[in-house]
Design an enzyme around this catalytic site. Structure first.
Site, PDB file in Angstrom:
ATOM      1  N   GLY A   1      -0.248  -2.089   1.712  1.00 61.39           N
ATOM      2  CA  GLY A   1       0.834  -1.156   1.399  1.00 61.39           C
ATOM      3  C   GLY A   1       2.166  -1.815   1.643  1.00 61.39           C
TER       4      GLY A   1
ATOM      5  N   GLU B   1      -1.952  -6.591   4.135  1.00 57.15           N
ATOM      6  CA  GLU B   1      -1.591  -7.100   2.807  1.00 57.15           C
ATOM      7  C   GLU B   1      -0.370  -6.306   2.377  1.00 57.15           C
ATOM      8  OE1 GLU B   1      -3.155  -9.430   1.035  1.00 57.15           O
ATOM      9  OE2 GLU B   1      -5.147  -9.571   1.929  1.00 57.15           O
TER      10      GLU B   1
ATOM     11  N   CYS C   1       1.742  -5.972  -6.043  1.00 55.10           N
ATOM     12  CA  CYS C   1       2.374  -6.656  -4.920  1.00 55.10           C
ATOM     13  C   CYS C   1       2.647  -8.127  -5.248  1.00 55.10           C
ATOM     14  CB  CYS C   1       1.510  -6.533  -3.691  1.00 55.10           C
ATOM     15  SG  CYS C   1      -0.201  -6.881  -4.046  1.00 55.10           S
TER      16      CYS C   1
END
Ligand code: NAD
Ligand code: MG
Length: 479
Positions: free
Chosen positions: A235, A257, A291
């Site tokens: 997140g 992560e 991401c």
């Protein structure tokens, strides 16, 4: 006017049966939550899809106790080869019900059906197949002759790849003999709940996988529960930091992560058309809710104008709209909150003096949408060059020499991924070596495989997911 006109090719939603309301999946069964339920919507239409339970502290405690019981009584003592059989069964069921998962993912998340069908769901199944193979071979993982599971894993995941992030978390945890309490993101809980049905269908022993839905408070209860041995979070960097603080000083193991601001570096010898496809894939895949998105394009100055012109031409052909249409390239932004964040950061881009470009065309009237956007004249100090937008927004910067490219690429608080476009293999290897990024793609971008470890440096987090390295996050090494 677009270059080609396409007739609509809508996928049918009749393959999924969405229930009006969902409970929590605890100890092998669906049960009511004691928190206030929330509605999950289709971001492309704003239609309410279902009401979903919220797990309270007490529900999380029930889930952790179920996971502990399963760890001690069934899953922990089970022969590793038998654990592998369950994982193979789950992987096959994901494949059998792939279309159902893809449609449900697209409805709940807003991503194009082409992506959920061709990327999210097949990769989720591949993750289970890959880890199923490891279950009885852990003595070869490089962690000693008899590495041991940690116990109960508390896992919290985001909304951008709901099923895939579940697979990245659950598959390695189970393959290594741990049990799981997983909290999906509040805007995209439905595929995790369908996954719970797969666990039932696979006859997975009760308590091995528990799914507790809810928002940040439920996540906090999961990661701070005293009987959780391992915390895995994907997140935002901000929440990741708060979790690192909450876990510090306990004996929990932690992997994070987090965000990214990847450089996608285009050298003057790169084949431009191919690079343009990679730039588009890097930043517009999944609406840029990625991401590892290639959100900073670094172009060698001599080819800047050609690359930008070709890129704008290509973006003009992208189809933005109904995610259920098989021809759609860009779907909806996942939530009004995320849309507001994207708008806020792009507004900074304009006030700070960068030049904003968007293609012509209208966006759908209902739902949450943002046009693919390119900023040129961006300087490294601009917020759009530094902050993660997590949307379809590309910032273009230039460089003159390879050293300057490396310096600019590494000039970030993140370090998750990067891309290099060049005809020269020796240059690619040399540059890749100097980039502080967990994943470096060469002449491609956003390519994923369960055998390859994924994870970051600096504020992108720590720990790896996937590959042999990913197993270490769920095992205690033996001597
Ligand atoms: P977020 O951090 O707000 O939420 C992620 C998850 O954490 C959600 O399930 C949320 O309910 C939960 N959560 C929120 N507050 C919490 C708390 N205090 N304690 C425990 N759990 C809590 O992030 P988001 O907006 O859902 O996702 C976007 C961010 O995630 C982006 O910054 C993106 O870069 C990052 N991301 C990283 C990866 C990766 O693999 N590195 C993958 C996907 C997304
Ligand atoms: Mg939703």
């Amino acid at each position: 006017m677009s270059l080609f006109e396409y007739a609509p090719a809508p996928e049918s939603r009749s393959i999924v049966d969405i229930r009006p309301s969902y409970g929590l999946f605890l100890d092998g069964e669906f049960t009511a939550g004691t928190g206030t339920p929330r509605k999950t919507v289709n971001p492309a239409t704003e239609e309410v899809l279902a009401e979903v339970a919220t797990g309270s502290d007490e529900d999380v405690d029930r889930a952790v106790r179920a996971a502990r019981r399963a760890f001690v009584k069934t899953w922990g003592p089970m022969r590793p080869a038998d654990r592998g059989k369950y994982l193979f069964r789950i992987a096959r069921l994901l494949q059998e019900r792939a279309r159902e998962f893809a449609v449900l993912e697209t409805l709940d998340n807003g991503k194009p059906i082409r992506e959920s069908r061709d990327v999210d769901v097949p990769l989720a199944a591949a993750h289970f197949f890959y880890h199923a193979g490891w279950a009885d071979k852990l003595e070869h993982a490089g962690l000693g002759p008899a590495p041991r599971p940690l116990g109960v894993a508390g896992q919290v995941i985001p909304w951008n790849f709901p099923l895939l992030m579940l697979a990245w978390k659950v598959a390695p945890a189970l393959a290594t003999g741990n049990t799981v309490v997983l909290k999906p993101a509040e805007t995209t809980p439905l595929t995790a709940l369908l996954f719970a049905e797969i666990c039932q269908q696979a006859d997975l022993p009760p308590g091995v996988v528990n799914i507790v839905t809810g928002a940040g408070d439920t996540g906090r209860a999961v990661i701070s529960h005293p009987d959780v041995d391992k915390v895995a979070f994907t997140g935002s960097t901000e929440v990741g930091r708060s979790i690192a603080r909450a876990v510090a000083g306990t004996d929990k193991r932690l992997s994070l992560e987090l965000g990214g601001k990847a450089a996608n570096i285009v050298f003057d010898d790169a084949p431009i058309d191919q690079a343009v496809e990679g730039i588009v894939r890097g930043i517009f895949f999944n609406q840029g809710h990625v991401c590892c998105a290639g959100s900073r394009l670094l172009v060698q100055e001599s080819v800047h104008d050609d690359v930008v012109a070709a890129l704008q031409r290509r973006i003009g052909t992208l189809r933005v709209g109904n995610p259920m249409d098989k021809n759609t390239d860009l779907g909806a932004i996942n939530s009004p909150e995320q849309l507001a964040r994207i708008r806020e950061l792009t507004a900074f881009g304009e006030t700070e003096g960068a030049t904003c470009w968007q293609p012509a065309g209208d966006l759908p009237a209902k739902g949450y949408w943002f046009k693919p956007t390119v900023f040129t004249d961006v300087s490294p100090a601009h917020r759009i060059a530094r902050d993660e937008v997590f949307g379809p927004v590309l910032s273009v910067l230039t460089f003159r020499t390879p050293d300057e490219a490396v310096a600019k690429a590494n000039n970030t608080t993140y370090g998750l991924s990067a891309g290099i476009w060049s005809e020269k293999g020796s240059r690619i290897l040399k540059i890749a070596d100097q980039l502080r990024a967990g994943v470096v793609w060469a002449n491609t971008f956003n390519e994923f495989d369960p055998t390859a470890p994924f994870g970051g440096y600096k504020q992108s987090g720590y720990g790896r997911e996937g590959g042999r390295q990913g197993l270490a996050a769920y095992l205690e090494a033996s001597k």
